[in-house]
Motif scaffolding. Sequence first.
Motif, PDB file in Angstrom:
ATOM      1  N   ASP A  59       0.806  -1.220   0.000  1.00 47.19           N
ATOM      2  CA  ASP A  59       0.000   0.000   0.000  1.00 47.19           C
ATOM      3  C   ASP A  59       0.843   1.275   0.000  1.00 47.19           C
ATOM      4  N   ASN A  60       1.857   1.344   0.832  1.00 45.70           N
ATOM      5  CA  ASN A  60       2.663   2.565   0.904  1.00 45.70           C
ATOM      6  C   ASN A  60       3.462   2.808  -0.371  1.00 45.70           C
ATOM      7  N   ASP A  61       3.944   1.742  -1.005  1.00 48.00           N
ATOM      8  CA  ASP A  61       4.661   1.885  -2.273  1.00 48.00           C
ATOM      9  C   ASP A  61       3.709   2.373  -3.364  1.00 48.00           C
ATOM     10  N   LEU A  62       2.494   1.834  -3.388  1.00 53.25           N
ATOM     11  CA  LEU A  62       1.498   2.281  -4.359  1.00 53.25           C
ATOM     12  C   LEU A  62       1.162   3.750  -4.133  1.00 53.25           C
ATOM     13  N   LEU A  63       0.960   4.133  -2.890  1.00 52.02           N
ATOM     14  CA  LEU A  63       0.635   5.528  -2.596  1.00 52.02           C
ATOM     15  C   LEU A  63       1.753   6.462  -3.041  1.00 52.02           C
ATOM     16  N   ASP A  64       3.001   6.074  -2.847  1.00 47.45           N
ATOM     17  CA  ASP A  64       4.119   6.897  -3.313  1.00 47.45           C
ATOM     18  C   ASP A  64       4.049   7.118  -4.821  1.00 47.45           C
ATOM     19  N   LEU A  65       3.677   6.090  -5.573  1.00 46.29           N
ATOM     20  CA  LEU A  65       3.538   6.241  -7.021  1.00 46.29           C
ATOM     21  C   LEU A  65       2.342   7.137  -7.367  1.00 46.29           C
ATOM     22  N   LEU A  66       1.221   6.921  -6.693  1.00 45.29           N
ATOM     23  CA  LEU A  66       0.022   7.705  -6.985  1.00 45.29           C
ATOM     24  C   LEU A  66       0.223   9.185  -6.679  1.00 45.29           C
ATOM     25  N   LEU A  67       0.972   9.486  -5.628  1.00 49.05           N
ATOM     26  CA  LEU A  67       1.230  10.875  -5.246  1.00 49.05           C
ATOM     27  C   LEU A  67       2.450  11.453  -5.965  1.00 49.05           C
ATOM     28  N   ALA A  68       3.057  10.678  -6.855  1.00 49.10           N
ATOM     29  CA  ALA A  68       4.241  11.080  -7.624  1.00 49.10           C
ATOM     30  C   ALA A  68       5.415  11.424  -6.707  1.00 49.10           C
ATOM     31  N   ARG A  69       5.471  10.780  -5.564  1.00 48.69           N
ATOM     32  CA  ARG A  69       6.649  10.918  -4.689  1.00 48.69           C
ATOM     33  C   ARG A  69       7.827  10.181  -5.302  1.00 48.69           C
ATOM     34  N   ARG A  70       7.503   9.195  -6.111  1.00 44.70           N
ATOM     35  CA  ARG A  70       8.521   8.464  -6.863  1.00 44.70           C
ATOM     36  C   ARG A  70       7.891   7.980  -8.159  1.00 44.70           C
ATOM     37  N   GLU A  71       8.742   7.541  -9.075  1.00 42.07           N
ATOM     38  CA  GLU A  71       8.295   7.034 -10.369  1.00 42.07           C
ATOM     39  C   GLU A  71       8.587   5.535 -10.444  1.00 42.07           C
ATOM     40  N   PRO A  72       7.899   4.840 -11.338  1.00 43.81           N
ATOM     41  CA  PRO A  72       8.112   3.390 -11.460  1.00 43.81           C
ATOM     42  C   PRO A  72       9.567   3.064 -11.809  1.00 43.81           C
ATOM     43  N   GLU A  73      10.035   1.970 -11.221  1.00 44.63           N
ATOM     44  CA  GLU A  73      11.404   1.516 -11.468  1.00 44.63           C
ATOM     45  C   GLU A  73      11.382   0.048 -11.842  1.00 44.63           C
ATOM     46  N   GLY A  74      12.482  -0.409 -12.431  1.00 51.74           N
ATOM     47  CA  GLY A  74      12.637  -1.826 -12.760  1.00 51.74           C
ATOM     48  C   GLY A  74      11.552  -2.318 -13.703  1.00 51.74           C
ATOM     49  N   GLU A  75      10.926  -3.435 -13.352  1.00 52.03           N
ATOM     50  CA  GLU A  75       9.911  -4.043 -14.212  1.00 52.03           C
ATOM     51  C   GLU A  75       8.664  -3.179 -14.367  1.00 52.03           C
ATOM     52  N   LEU A  76       8.440  -2.272 -13.432  1.00 50.71           N
ATOM     53  CA  LEU A  76       7.269  -1.400 -13.532  1.00 50.71           C
ATOM     54  C   LEU A  76       7.511  -0.180 -14.420  1.00 50.71           C
ATOM     55  N   ASP A  77       8.731   0.034 -14.845  1.00 54.50           N
ATOM     56  CA  ASP A  77       9.068   1.193 -15.670  1.00 54.50           C
ATOM     57  C   ASP A  77       8.806   0.875 -17.135  1.00 54.50           C
ATOM     58  N   ASP A  78       7.512   0.858 -17.489  1.00 54.43           N
ATOM     59  CA  ASP A  78       7.148   0.628 -18.890  1.00 54.43           C
ATOM     60  C   ASP A  78       5.991   1.541 -19.290  1.00 54.43           C
ATOM     61  N   LEU A  79       5.718   1.585 -20.568  1.00 56.25           N
ATOM     62  CA  LEU A  79       4.743   2.527 -21.123  1.00 56.25           C
ATOM     63  C   LEU A  79       3.353   2.365 -20.509  1.00 56.25           C
ATOM     64  N   GLN A  80       2.867   1.136 -20.363  1.00 59.93           N
ATOM     65  CA  GLN A  80       1.506   0.933 -19.853  1.00 59.93           C
ATOM     66  C   GLN A  80       1.376   1.405 -18.401  1.00 59.93           C
ATOM     67  N   ILE A  81       2.378   1.154 -17.585  1.00 53.63           N
ATOM     68  CA  ILE A  81       2.343   1.611 -16.194  1.00 53.63           C
ATOM     69  C   ILE A  81       2.348   3.136 -16.155  1.00 53.63           C
ATOM     70  N   HIS A  82       3.174   3.758 -16.972  1.00 55.77           N
ATOM     71  CA  HIS A  82       3.214   5.224 -17.013  1.00 55.77           C
ATOM     72  C   HIS A  82       1.876   5.799 -17.495  1.00 55.77           C
ATOM     73  N   ARG A  83       1.281   5.187 -18.507  1.00 56.86           N
ATOM     74  CA  ARG A  83      -0.031   5.646 -18.981  1.00 56.86           C
ATOM     75  C   ARG A  83      -1.073   5.518 -17.878  1.00 56.86           C
ATOM     76  N   LEU A  84      -1.061   4.393 -17.193  1.00 55.56           N
ATOM     77  CA  LEU A  84      -2.019   4.160 -16.116  1.00 55.56           C
ATOM     78  C   LEU A  84      -1.820   5.160 -14.983  1.00 55.56           C
ATOM     79  N   LEU A  85      -0.590   5.401 -14.586  1.00 51.09           N
ATOM     80  CA  LEU A  85      -0.338   6.364 -13.514  1.00 51.09           C
ATOM     81  C   LEU A  85      -0.786   7.766 -13.907  1.00 51.09           C
ATOM     82  N   HIS A  86      -0.592   8.117 -15.163  1.00 51.26           N
ATOM     83  CA  HIS A  86      -1.073   9.426 -15.634  1.00 51.26           C
ATOM     84  C   HIS A  86      -2.585   9.542 -15.416  1.00 51.26           C
TER      85      HIS A  86
END
Length: 98
Positions: A59-86
């Motif tokens: 939950d806390n890692d997801l919240l950090d992504l949702l609040l843009a405290r951090r950006e996806p890294e590793g396997e999560l750093d792909d176009l679909q994840i970035h589109r979804l986060l947007h």
Amino acid sequence: MSMSAETLLDERSLSKLRWRCRRGLLENDLFIERFFERHGDRLTEDLGAAMTRLMELADNDLLDLLLARREPEGELDDLQIHRLLHLLREPPDRQNSP
């Protein structure tokens, strides 16, 4: 673009995804519920798969992504994840203004 990128989730798959997206933190639930209200009726299989991948996070890692405290890294750093986060990060409507 792959064929699944254009294919919308069917009603059953969408229902399963919504159930899978239930979280322990209210803040995450608010982001996710707003996302489904806005985009659920046109959610593609690719974005649904990206959402499933995000739901594997704590939950806390997801919240950090949702609040843009951090950006996806590793396997999560792909176009679909970035589109979804947007889409997930879209601010709430201000009194339903255009």
